[in-house]
Design a protein around this motif. Structure first.
Motif, PDB file in Angstrom:
ATOM      1  N   LYS A  67       0.851  -1.203   0.000  1.00 47.15           N
ATOM      2  CA  LYS A  67       0.000   0.000   0.000  1.00 47.15           C
ATOM      3  C   LYS A  67       0.883   1.249   0.000  1.00 47.15           C
ATOM      4  O   LYS A  67       2.011   1.228   0.487  1.00 47.15           O
ATOM      5  CB  LYS A  67      -0.917  -0.005   1.220  1.00 47.15           C
ATOM      6  N   PRO A  68       0.351   2.373  -0.500  1.00 47.33           N
ATOM      7  CA  PRO A  68       1.168   3.594  -0.565  1.00 47.33           C
ATOM      8  C   PRO A  68       1.399   4.255   0.785  1.00 47.33           C
ATOM      9  O   PRO A  68       2.253   5.136   0.914  1.00 47.33           O
ATOM     10  CB  PRO A  68       0.359   4.505  -1.489  1.00 47.33           C
ATOM     11  N   GLY A  69       0.623   3.872   1.796  1.00 42.97           N
ATOM     12  CA  GLY A  69       0.771   4.484   3.112  1.00 42.97           C
ATOM     13  C   GLY A  69      -0.074   3.746   4.131  1.00 42.97           C
ATOM     14  O   GLY A  69      -0.674   2.708   3.837  1.00 42.97           O
ATOM     15  N   PRO A  70      -0.163   4.289   5.332  1.00 37.09           N
ATOM     16  CA  PRO A  70      -0.923   3.620   6.400  1.00 37.09           C
ATOM     17  C   PRO A  70      -2.403   3.491   6.061  1.00 37.09           C
ATOM     18  O   PRO A  70      -2.964   4.299   5.311  1.00 37.09           O
ATOM     19  CB  PRO A  70      -0.708   4.539   7.613  1.00 37.09           C
ATOM     20  N   LEU A  71      -3.043   2.471   6.627  1.00 42.35           N
ATOM     21  CA  LEU A  71      -4.481   2.266   6.469  1.00 42.35           C
ATOM     22  C   LEU A  71      -5.242   3.429   7.092  1.00 42.35           C
ATOM     23  O   LEU A  71      -4.874   3.925   8.151  1.00 42.35           O
ATOM     24  CB  LEU A  71      -4.883   0.949   7.155  1.00 42.35           C
ATOM     25  N   LEU A  72      -6.312   3.869   6.432  1.00 40.57           N
ATOM     26  CA  LEU A  72      -7.083   5.008   6.919  1.00 40.57           C
ATOM     27  C   LEU A  72      -8.493   4.642   7.356  1.00 40.57           C
ATOM     28  O   LEU A  72      -9.075   5.311   8.197  1.00 40.57           O
ATOM     29  CB  LEU A  72      -7.161   6.104   5.846  1.00 40.57           C
ATOM     30  N   ARG A  73      -9.072   3.574   6.798  1.00 36.68           N
ATOM     31  CA  ARG A  73     -10.457   3.254   7.128  1.00 36.68           C
ATOM     32  C   ARG A  73     -10.755   1.800   6.805  1.00 36.68           C
ATOM     33  O   ARG A  73     -10.009   1.131   6.105  1.00 36.68           O
ATOM     34  CB  ARG A  73     -11.420   4.172   6.369  1.00 36.68           C
ATOM     35  N   HIS A 163       8.343   0.615   5.321  1.00 34.15           N
ATOM     36  CA  HIS A 163       8.611   1.042   3.944  1.00 34.15           C
ATOM     37  C   HIS A 163       7.370   0.689   3.120  1.00 34.15           C
ATOM     38  O   HIS A 163       7.070  -0.490   2.901  1.00 34.15           O
ATOM     39  CB  HIS A 163       9.835   0.317   3.367  1.00 34.15           C
ATOM     40  N   TYR A 164       6.637   1.709   2.672  1.00 29.82           N
ATOM     41  CA  TYR A 164       5.418   1.481   1.894  1.00 29.82           C
ATOM     42  C   TYR A 164       5.732   1.437   0.396  1.00 29.82           C
ATOM     43  O   TYR A 164       6.855   1.708  -0.034  1.00 29.82           O
ATOM     44  CB  TYR A 164       4.401   2.579   2.189  1.00 29.82           C
ATOM     45  N   ALA A 165       4.691   1.069  -0.365  1.00 27.21           N
ATOM     46  CA  ALA A 165       4.785   0.980  -1.828  1.00 27.21           C
ATOM     47  C   ALA A 165       5.873   0.009  -2.264  1.00 27.21           C
ATOM     48  O   ALA A 165       6.622   0.268  -3.202  1.00 27.21           O
ATOM     49  CB  ALA A 165       5.021   2.367  -2.435  1.00 27.21           C
ATOM     50  N   ARG A 166       5.944  -1.130  -1.568  1.00 25.99           N
ATOM     51  CA  ARG A 166       6.862  -2.211  -1.939  1.00 25.99           C
ATOM     52  C   ARG A 166       6.072  -3.510  -2.049  1.00 25.99           C
ATOM     53  O   ARG A 166       5.312  -3.859  -1.138  1.00 25.99           O
ATOM     54  CB  ARG A 166       7.947  -2.399  -0.870  1.00 25.99           C
ATOM     55  N   PRO A 196       5.541   6.305  -7.574  1.00 24.26           N
ATOM     56  CA  PRO A 196       5.726   6.901  -8.910  1.00 24.26           C
ATOM     57  C   PRO A 196       7.170   7.271  -9.234  1.00 24.26           C
ATOM     58  O   PRO A 196       7.595   7.157 -10.382  1.00 24.26           O
ATOM     59  CB  PRO A 196       4.840   8.154  -8.856  1.00 24.26           C
ATOM     60  N   THR A 197       7.923   7.683  -8.237  1.00 27.07           N
ATOM     61  CA  THR A 197       9.299   8.118  -8.482  1.00 27.07           C
ATOM     62  C   THR A 197      10.217   6.960  -8.828  1.00 27.07           C
ATOM     63  O   THR A 197      11.158   7.107  -9.619  1.00 27.07           O
ATOM     64  CB  THR A 197       9.853   8.856  -7.244  1.00 27.07           C
TER      65      THR A 197
END
Length: 645
Positions: A67-73, A163-166, A196-197
């Motif tokens: 995931k690109p970052g922490p869970l939100l919901r 480390h996200y987005a892996r 994206p980078t």
């Protein structure tokens, strides 16, 4: 606390500006080349494991998530009593209690006998039996649980960040014989960056141990050749978190509803005072059909809920999250990479959580059991990596957790069948009374399963036999340490004894005094402390480094029957007033006495005449009960798995 009044907003509700509530984005930069433990997945199991390992700065841990970052919901929300006890060990139980919705009672609704198209309340029960735990059953968004773990990791000695987005592509595992002290990193992981980078960039990382907490479609599980085996009930259920206006009177209670023709529904009140979750029984699937084929939308879920709620109004204002799933219970035969008959190899790859067992959401087992997987494995990995225990200890993870997962899946399957039987009806559309009673009786009878307190580990090198169980009949060997109130002698502070067990990898030795004079140098407590301090066979002497504090491996605490004002500190054994740290300061928090208002000796059926020793594992489970003078057995128990310094 009340929040979500004007719409669902993820994150910390104590931060007024919703745009400032989002947690930190995680670690930046490339992955390390080598680590001790690589964790795949930032779900409940992975974060529990990471939080445990983050307590040790000498262990190099890396955790990744695609995931690109922490869970939100969304996702899970039920937190069992046993899980709250574990949160206390990690230091954030009070934050959960403040923010969560407490589940105090459960109500039951069935078709009205006179007007079967309508539902009426048919029963009400206390959600958790008295005395089961000092903590309640609560409900809180899984994302907030993640936030609390991330906060623990961020503030820990290891200052660990995910480390996200892996995305894990695969594992290469060297044979066990290829591992030695010079080349301990047996596993090479290939990981793709998804940000994206750095899109499509491939990284490699070598690890001594890899733990797959990467869900039901686990790449780690596939890499070690394990499969989830089980069945699906060919039944679809929808779930949605809603802000709605309704005249249904029990909307802030956990409610189990059985309608005459519309199926079943479960209401789970959520944190904030306004939000609630609905689990809605949908149509039965055809054999081999997947729920995705039905193209179910949120409108379908709302319409189904409105039919079940009849005659009550249900006007949805906002759906913050929704999903549709198939009921299924599946299990792996083993939770590590070692083959069943291979007794010489050491496991180096493990799976936890949904990667090795899946449940229906309605019993609230998935997230809770997954976190217990992480807690069980975490202290064992730390003990082996820090050379406190031999690597053979790691075999116990799969042995213990697979057996527990199987028991809970069997319970989950029965509970799902009981709930789904709501669609059974008589010729006039009403539900048979025996079915109504069955649901309520089953709920009460199996409350300890849903509370998470029924787990029992069988005898093993780290869980003793029941020879002396009678000395502490209320602290069952193999079950979690059932806390009770005590008074700390040095400052008369009332507290729970179990809250002294923190997620720091240490063993606890609780010495309950007998009826002897506590000041006598020949009392059971004095003699035990003398053995632990002076004898060559003492596990403290054998397994604690001279450079470490005396309680760094085994933390000894005593509980007396007298009141605090009858006990003289200056006659207590030095082991109970240890000098610690660089300045040799005295630790005054090792000595307790019973609370006359709620006596621990009575509550936990401790032998008042003889007393006893209760050994507790780092994950809060009772490992053994022994006599105060059972020195030989005490030494032999720790000799079975600890490594001499």
């Amino acid at each position: 606390m009340q929040f979500h009044l004007n719409g669902f907003a993820p994150g910390d509700p104590e931060i007024a500006d919703p745009t400032m509530r989002h947690p930190a984005p995680g670690a930046s930069g490339a992955l390390p080349d080598q680590v001790d433990v690589l964790i795949i997945g930032c779900g409940p199991a992975g974060l529990t494991l990471a939080a445990q390992l983050s307590a040790f700065p000498d262990i190099k841990t890396c955790i990744i998530d695609q995931k690109p970052g922490p869970l939100l919901r969304g996702q899970a929300d039920g937190i069992a009593c046993r899980t709250m006890e574990m949160f206390e060990a990690f230091g954030f139980s009070e934050r959960v209690l403040k923010e969560a919705c407490w589940i105090n009672e459960t109500t039951f609704w069935t078709p009205d006998e006179k007007l079967p198209a309508n539902i009426v309340r048919s029963g009400r029960v206390q959600d958790t039996e008295d005395g089961l735990s000092e903590f309640p059953h609560v409900v809180l968004n899984q994302a907030r649980v993640h936030d609390f773990y991330l906060d623990v990791m961020r503030k820990s000695p290891a200052a660990l960040e995910p480390h996200y987005a892996r995305r894990l592509l695969g594992l290469d595992i060297a044979p066990s014989v290829a591992r030695d002290d010079a080349h301990p990193h047996r596993v090479t992981a290939r990981i793709e960056r998804l940000d994206p980078t750095h899109g499509n960039q491939i990284e490699t990382i070598k690890a001594r141990y890899v733990v797959g907490c990467d869900g039901a479609r686990s790449t780690v599980r596939s890499s070690i050749g394990r499969t989830l085996v089980g069945d699906s009930a060919n039944h679809a259920w929808g779930v949605m978190d809603v802000l709605a206006v309704t005249d249904f009177p029990d909307i802030r209670f956990k409610s189990l509803i059985r309608s005459a023709t519309g199926g079943s529904m479960i209401i789970i009140p959520r944190e904030g005072g306004y939000l609630f979750r609905l689990y809605i029984e949908m149509d039965k699937l055809d054999v081999g059909e997947r729920v995705a084929n039905r193209n179910i939308t949120p409108d379908h879920l709302v319409a189904a809920a409105q039919r079940i709620f009849n005659p009550y109004r249900f006007d949805v204002k906002e759906i913050s999250w929704w999903s549709v799933y198939e009921i299924g219970q599946r299990l792996c035969d083993k939770f590590d990479d070692v083959q069943e008959l291979d007794t010489r190899s050491e496991p180096c790859v493990f799976i936890a959580g949904d990667a090795c067992h899946t449940h229906s959401p309605k019993a609230g087992q998935g997230m809770n059991v997954s976190m217990q997987d992480g807690f069980n494995l975490g202290w064992k990995l730390a003990s082996v990596l820090r050379k406190t225990c031999a690597p053979a200890l790691l075999h116990s993870y799969s042995a213990e957790r697979q057996a527990i997962a199987k028991e809970l899946i069997d319970f989950d399957r029965e509970w799902a069948q009981v709930l789904s039987s709501a669609s059974k009806s008589t010729a006039n559309g009403s539900t048979p009374k025996n079915d109504q009673a069955e649901t309520q009786d089953y709920f009460v009878k199996h409350g300890r399963y849903t509370a998470g307190t029924a787990v029992l580990y069988r005898p093993s090198p780290i869980t003793g036999e029941s020879t002396y169980q009678h000395l502490a009949a209320g602290l069952t060997i193999g079950m979690r340490f059932h806390s009770a109130p005590v008074i700390r002698v040095t400052d008369a502070k009332p507290l729970h004894l179990g809250h002294t067990i923190k997620a720091d990898g240490r063993w606890r030795l609780f010495a309950f005094a007998g009826s002897q004079d506590p000041a006598s140098p020949k009392s059971g407590i004095h003699s035990l402390c003398e053995f632990l301090t002076e004898a060559e066979q003492s596990p403290i002497r054998k397994y604690t480094s001279a450079d470490d504090d005396i309680d760094s491996v085994i933390d000894v605490r005593a509980i007396f029957q007298q009141s605090h004002d009858e006990l003289a500190i200056n006659v207590m054994p030095p082991l109970l007033l240890p000098k610690k740290g660089r300045f040799g300061l005295v630790d005054y928090e090792k000595i307790f006495c019973s609370d006359t208002r709620s006596d621990i000796f009575t509550l936990r059926n401790i032998d008042r005449k003889h007393g006893c020793v209760v050994i507790v594992r780092p994950d809060q489970y009772v490992a053994h009960v022994l006599p105060l003078d059972g020195y030989k057995s005490l030494a032999a128990f720790f000799d079975g798995f600890l490594i001499q310094r």
